[in-house]
Design a protein around this motif. Structure first.
Motif, PDB file in Angstrom:
ATOM      1  N   PRO A 119       0.830  -1.212   0.000  1.00  0.00           N
ATOM      2  CA  PRO A 119       0.000   0.000   0.000  1.00  0.00           C
ATOM      3  C   PRO A 119       0.858   1.252   0.000  1.00  0.00           C
ATOM      4  N   ALA A 120       0.319   2.316  -0.566  1.00  0.00           N
ATOM      5  CA  ALA A 120       1.030   3.584  -0.635  1.00  0.00           C
ATOM      6  C   ALA A 120       0.038   4.729  -0.502  1.00  0.00           C
ATOM      7  N   ILE A 121       0.569   5.879  -0.140  1.00  0.00           N
ATOM      8  CA  ILE A 121      -0.210   7.118  -0.075  1.00  0.00           C
ATOM      9  C   ILE A 121       0.375   8.094  -1.087  1.00  0.00           C
ATOM     10  N   VAL A 171      -3.863   0.690  -3.197  1.00  0.00           N
ATOM     11  CA  VAL A 171      -3.854  -0.576  -2.457  1.00  0.00           C
ATOM     12  C   VAL A 171      -4.129  -1.749  -3.379  1.00  0.00           C
ATOM     13  N   ASP A 172      -3.708  -2.911  -2.943  1.00  0.00           N
ATOM     14  CA  ASP A 172      -4.085  -4.183  -3.554  1.00  0.00           C
ATOM     15  C   ASP A 172      -5.390  -4.607  -2.887  1.00  0.00           C
ATOM     16  N   PHE A 188     -11.429   1.170   5.056  1.00  0.00           N
ATOM     17  CA  PHE A 188     -11.840   0.731   3.718  1.00  0.00           C
ATOM     18  C   PHE A 188     -13.065  -0.170   3.862  1.00  0.00           C
ATOM     19  N   ARG A 189     -14.141   0.183   3.173  1.00  0.00           N
ATOM     20  CA  ARG A 189     -15.365  -0.608   3.211  1.00  0.00           C
ATOM     21  C   ARG A 189     -15.771  -0.999   1.792  1.00  0.00           C
ATOM     22  N   GLY A 247      -5.943 -12.641 -11.438  1.00  0.00           N
ATOM     23  CA  GLY A 247      -4.884 -11.635 -11.540  1.00  0.00           C
ATOM     24  C   GLY A 247      -5.074 -10.492 -10.559  1.00  0.00           C
ATOM     25  N   ARG A 248      -4.018  -9.760 -10.346  1.00  0.00           N
ATOM     26  CA  ARG A 248      -4.002  -8.686  -9.357  1.00  0.00           C
ATOM     27  C   ARG A 248      -4.950  -7.547  -9.732  1.00  0.00           C
ATOM     28  N   ILE A 249      -5.631  -6.978  -8.731  1.00  0.00           N
ATOM     29  CA  ILE A 249      -6.451  -5.783  -8.894  1.00  0.00           C
ATOM     30  C   ILE A 249      -5.947  -4.751  -7.895  1.00  0.00           C
TER      31      ILE A 249
END
Length: 248
Positions: A10-12, A38-39, A56-57, A87-89
């Motif tokens: 994760p990053a900001i 985020v992943d 996160f909801r 695959g990644r989202i």
């Protein structure tokens, strides 16, 4: 189903958001905010004292609020004939801050099992509590075109075409949306930012730099609307927006 590819940390992104309206009145403004990248399978787990600053909801995004982010994105794509095979989202969005959230734009980058970018989903929210998803097959620079199909501003109807640039973010974030109509561009929005690791220090720094960011963004959008109304820009009636299947 194949095993999902390795998760992205994760990053900001500390961001600067600019809106320019060119016709029939000129209006431009810029404000600061921040977004999370985020992943969807590996959402951040914050220390207890920082949790009010980033929640996160599933219900804040497309699909079944009792489902999962991955499951809801995949169901939407399945209806468009697109499969990711695990695959990644990844997602760029605002998090909840003290229970509040407003996401004018959330972006999902959807990869296949081999890690290749398959498509991009741009999820747009308006201030009336409605959402709409645009499915984009972007080029190597992240560019795509799509007809406008969603009422966002009371001063803009749904005519025209969006020219979007949504490259998956790296060290920097550079997103742009241009509304085009018959050879002119009445509206341009950009989102630019610099990546920071999602460390406790950086989370706190972002929250202090832009306190209550979701409420500020919503308030700033409404304030700009009031100023346009005061300048007698005509208000366009909001059309009915039928819910998209698998979006809600």
């Amino acid at each position: 189903m194949s095993t999902p590819t390795a998760p992205r940390p994760p990053a900001i992104y500390r961001t600067e958001i600019s809106h320019v309206r060119r016709t029939p009145l000129h209006n431009a403004f810029t404000y600061r905010s921040y977004s999370w990248y985020v992943d969807v399978d590996h959402l951040p787990e914050l220390p207890r004292l920082l949790r009010p600053l980033a929640g996160f909801r599933v219900s804040d995004h497309l699909g079944d609020p009792d489902g999962t982010l991955r499951g809801n994105v995949e169901r939407y794509l399945d209806l468009q004939g697109i499969g990711l095979d695990g695959g990644r989202i990844t997602m760029l969005a605002s998090a909840r801050v003290f229970g509040h959230v407003f996401n004018p734009l959330s972006v999902f980058w959807c990869h296949d099992a081999a890690g290749k970018l398959r498509c991009v989903v741009a999820e747009v929210h308006n201030t009336y509590g409605e959402r709409h998803c645009y499915l984009l097959e972007t080029d190597s620079s992240g560019r795509a075109r799509v007809p406008k199909a969603f009422y966002v501003s009371p001063f803009n109807d749904v005519d025209g075409e969006y020219r979007m640039k949504l490259p998956e973010p790296g060290d920097r974030l550079a997103v742009s949306i241009v509304l085009e109509r018959e050879g002119h561009r009445p509206f341009v929005a950009t989102l630019d930012g610099v990546r920071h690791g999602a460390t406790p220090r950086n989370i706190l720094a972002a929250a202090l730099a832009v306190p209550l960011a979701p409420l500020r963004v919503a308030a700033q959008i409404r304030w700009q609307g009031i100023k346009l109304w005061a300048r007698r820009l005509p208000i366009i009636k909001r059309p009915d927006h039928p819910a998209q299947e698998a979006v809600q």
